[in-house]
Scaffold this motif. Structure first.
Motif, mmCIF file in Angstrom:
data_model
loop_
_atom_site.group_PDB
_atom_site.id
_atom_site.type_symbol
_atom_site.label_atom_id
_atom_site.label_comp_id
_atom_site.label_asym_id
_atom_site.label_seq_id
_atom_site.Cartn_x
_atom_site.Cartn_y
_atom_site.Cartn_z
ATOM 1 N N PHE A 198 0.856 -1.298 0.123
ATOM 2 C CA PHE A 198 0.049 0.032 0.076
ATOM 3 C C PHE A 198 0.705 1.106 0.180
ATOM 4 C CE2 PHE A 198 -3.081 -3.034 1.987
ATOM 5 C CZ PHE A 198 -4.087 -2.913 1.071
ATOM 6 N N ILE A 199 2.161 1.173 0.910
ATOM 7 C CA ILE A 199 2.874 2.432 0.656
ATOM 8 C C ILE A 199 3.445 2.501 -0.624
ATOM 9 C CG2 ILE A 199 4.997 3.506 1.918
ATOM 10 C CD1 ILE A 199 4.318 1.716 4.459
ATOM 11 N N PHE A 200 3.750 1.450 -1.051
ATOM 12 C CA PHE A 200 4.498 1.468 -2.355
ATOM 13 C C PHE A 200 3.641 1.930 -3.425
ATOM 14 C CE2 PHE A 200 4.751 -0.407 -6.514
ATOM 15 C CZ PHE A 200 5.990 -0.383 -6.958
ATOM 16 N N ALA A 201 2.297 1.945 -3.515
ATOM 17 C CA ALA A 201 1.430 2.601 -4.347
ATOM 18 C C ALA A 201 1.200 3.841 -4.235
ATOM 19 C CB ALA A 201 -0.153 1.704 -4.216
ATOM 20 N N LEU A 202 1.291 4.350 -2.818
ATOM 21 C CA LEU A 202 1.030 5.784 -2.647
ATOM 22 C C LEU A 202 2.408 6.527 -3.276
ATOM 23 C CD1 LEU A 202 -0.845 5.850 0.836
ATOM 24 C CD2 LEU A 202 -1.651 6.266 -1.298
ATOM 25 N N GLU A 203 3.459 5.884 -2.890
ATOM 26 C CA GLU A 203 4.649 6.544 -3.180
ATOM 27 C C GLU A 203 5.076 6.554 -4.801
ATOM 28 O OE1 GLU A 203 7.576 4.215 -0.974
ATOM 29 O OE2 GLU A 203 7.425 5.585 0.772
ATOM 30 N N ARG A 204 4.325 5.497 -5.583
ATOM 31 C CA ARG A 204 4.684 5.396 -7.008
ATOM 32 C C ARG A 204 3.198 5.927 -8.003
ATOM 33 N NH1 ARG A 204 8.918 2.218 -8.435
ATOM 34 N NH2 ARG A 204 10.470 2.328 -6.769
ATOM 35 N N TRP A 205 2.398 6.731 -7.256
ATOM 36 C CA TRP A 205 1.281 6.804 -7.869
ATOM 37 C C TRP A 205 0.931 6.940 -9.169
ATOM 38 C CZ3 TRP A 205 -3.132 4.858 -5.889
ATOM 39 C CH2 TRP A 205 -4.351 5.223 -6.311
ATOM 40 N N ASP A 206 1.810 7.743 -9.796
ATOM 41 C CA ASP A 206 1.517 7.954 -11.122
ATOM 42 C C ASP A 206 1.788 6.824 -12.026
ATOM 43 O OD1 ASP A 206 0.708 10.497 -10.769
ATOM 44 O OD2 ASP A 206 2.663 11.571 -10.985
ATOM 45 N N GLU A 207 2.621 6.101 -11.693
ATOM 46 C CA GLU A 207 3.161 4.736 -12.288
ATOM 47 C C GLU A 207 2.154 3.780 -12.102
ATOM 48 O OE1 GLU A 207 7.310 3.748 -11.444
ATOM 49 O OE2 GLU A 207 7.521 5.755 -10.513
ATOM 50 N N VAL A 208 1.537 3.706 -11.340
ATOM 51 C CA VAL A 208 0.543 2.417 -10.801
ATOM 52 C C VAL A 208 -0.852 2.780 -10.834
ATOM 53 C CG1 VAL A 208 2.439 1.356 -9.275
ATOM 54 C CG2 VAL A 208 0.396 2.756 -8.446
ATOM 55 N N LYS A 209 -1.175 4.051 -10.860
ATOM 56 C CA LYS A 209 -2.637 4.071 -10.827
ATOM 57 C C LYS A 209 -3.519 3.727 -11.980
ATOM 58 C CE LYS A 209 -2.746 8.697 -12.808
ATOM 59 N NZ LYS A 209 -2.849 10.262 -12.533
ATOM 60 N N ASP A 210 -4.925 3.631 -11.950
ATOM 61 C CA ASP A 210 -5.822 3.268 -13.023
ATOM 62 C C ASP A 210 -5.548 1.611 -13.307
ATOM 63 O OD1 ASP A 210 -7.277 5.732 -12.583
ATOM 64 O OD2 ASP A 210 -5.824 6.454 -13.883
#
Length: 309
Positions: free
Chosen positions: A213-225
């Motif tokens: 979850f922390i990884f997603a928030l830190e790499r948001w533009d790369e992983v979103k949608d």
């Protein structure tokens, strides 16, 4: 970052929330305390921790909880096949309508990370599942998670994680998870009966779930949608493999039964290449996790109210 964690007092949440606080985030937890809140007591020492008792099924409560948040990590759910079978209407309300309430209440720029499950793949033993594999849930749990996952993806600015089977020690312990249950029985009863020992599942440690979850928030533009399987191929084991690994740590009687079946007929292998290419790797292997569970089982005691000894 201001982060709302729904179901934050639960098995994953009570591991995740302290991690977020340690990183300096302001964390608001929304939980109905169905299983108590003891796992979050150490968090009360942190001035950036806020707790609200409430239910995601209540639209007004959800709207109030998401107000002012930069991100939502949605863990609140009726989790697992047995719990959903026991309370099917509640499972539909929490897992689907609760998710709808949160999505409807959030601002469009509020990040939304959803805890889905590999159970949506059902029982597909003939090939390795990836994120393109059609959903084929065989339980109400998988069905409701699949519905909610699709809502998250349709709403945009969200990520859905399809987790492998969780295991490991947590501040809010669960003994219904297979490795946790097997280890507890081995330590406390010195006896374990395993049926359908050849069935395969992939496992992920609760701390690695929190880290994702922390990884997603830190790499948001790369992983979103998008949707991601979370786990690792090296953690794919049969039930027999898990039981024999516990034997390396505990001396107990292990018996493989010819009869008996598991109503939750998950039996599959999963690819985790997609999230690994984004840069996420798990850190806790089965051996380390089992050793931890053995230590934890020694600390857990249940008092039988009908016994005099």
């Amino acid at each position: 970052m201001k982060i709302l964690v729904t179901g934050g007092a639960g098995y994953v949440g009570s591991t995740l929330v302290p991690m977020l606080l340690e990183q300096g985030h302001r964390v608001r937890v929304l939980d109905n305390l169905k299983f108590g809140g003891h796992g979050l007591l150490p968090c009360c020492q942190n001035r950036f921790f806020e707790f609200r008792k409430g239910d995601v099924c209540d639209a007004a409560t959800a709207k109030s909880a998401v107000e002012g948040m930069d991100a939502i990590i949605h863990l609140a759910a009726i989790v697992g096949y047995p719990a959903c079978k026991k309370e099917p209407q509640l499972a539909q309300a929490v897992n689907v309508e609760g998710t709808r309430n949160l999505l409807g209440a959030r601002a469009k720029d509020t990040r939304f990370v959803f805890a889905s499950t590999g159970s949506i793949y059902g029982s597909i033993p003939d090939y390795v599942c990836n994120e393109e594999t059609p959903r084929a849930p065989i339980t109400l749990y998988g069905e409701t998670k699949g519905q909610a996952e699709q809502m998250v993806l349709d709403a945009g600015n969200g990520v859905a994680y399809r987790f492998a089977t969780a295991f490991g020690a947590s501040n809010r312990m669960r003994l219904d998870l297979m490795p946790n249950d097997f280890t507890y029985q081995a330590v406390k009863n010195r006896n374990l009966i395993v049926y359908e020992g050849g069935f395969k599942r992939t496992f992920v440690h609760v701390r690695d779930m929190a880290r994702s979850f922390i990884f997603a928030l830190e790499r948001w533009d790369e992983v979103k949608d998008d949707v991601y399987n979370v786990g690792h191929e090296s953690m794919n084991f049969t039930k027999e493999d898990v039981a024999r690994k516990i034997l390396e740590h505990v001396n107990f009687y292990l018996h493989f039964a010819e009869v008996g079946s598991d109503a939750d007929q998950r039996n599959y292998e999963v690819s985790y290449e997609k999230i690994r290419k984004k840069g996420f790797e798990t850190t806790v292997d089965l051996d380390r996790g089992i050793a931890e569970l053995v230590r934890a089982a020694q600390l857990i005691e249940f008092q039988n109210p009908f016994a005099n000894v």
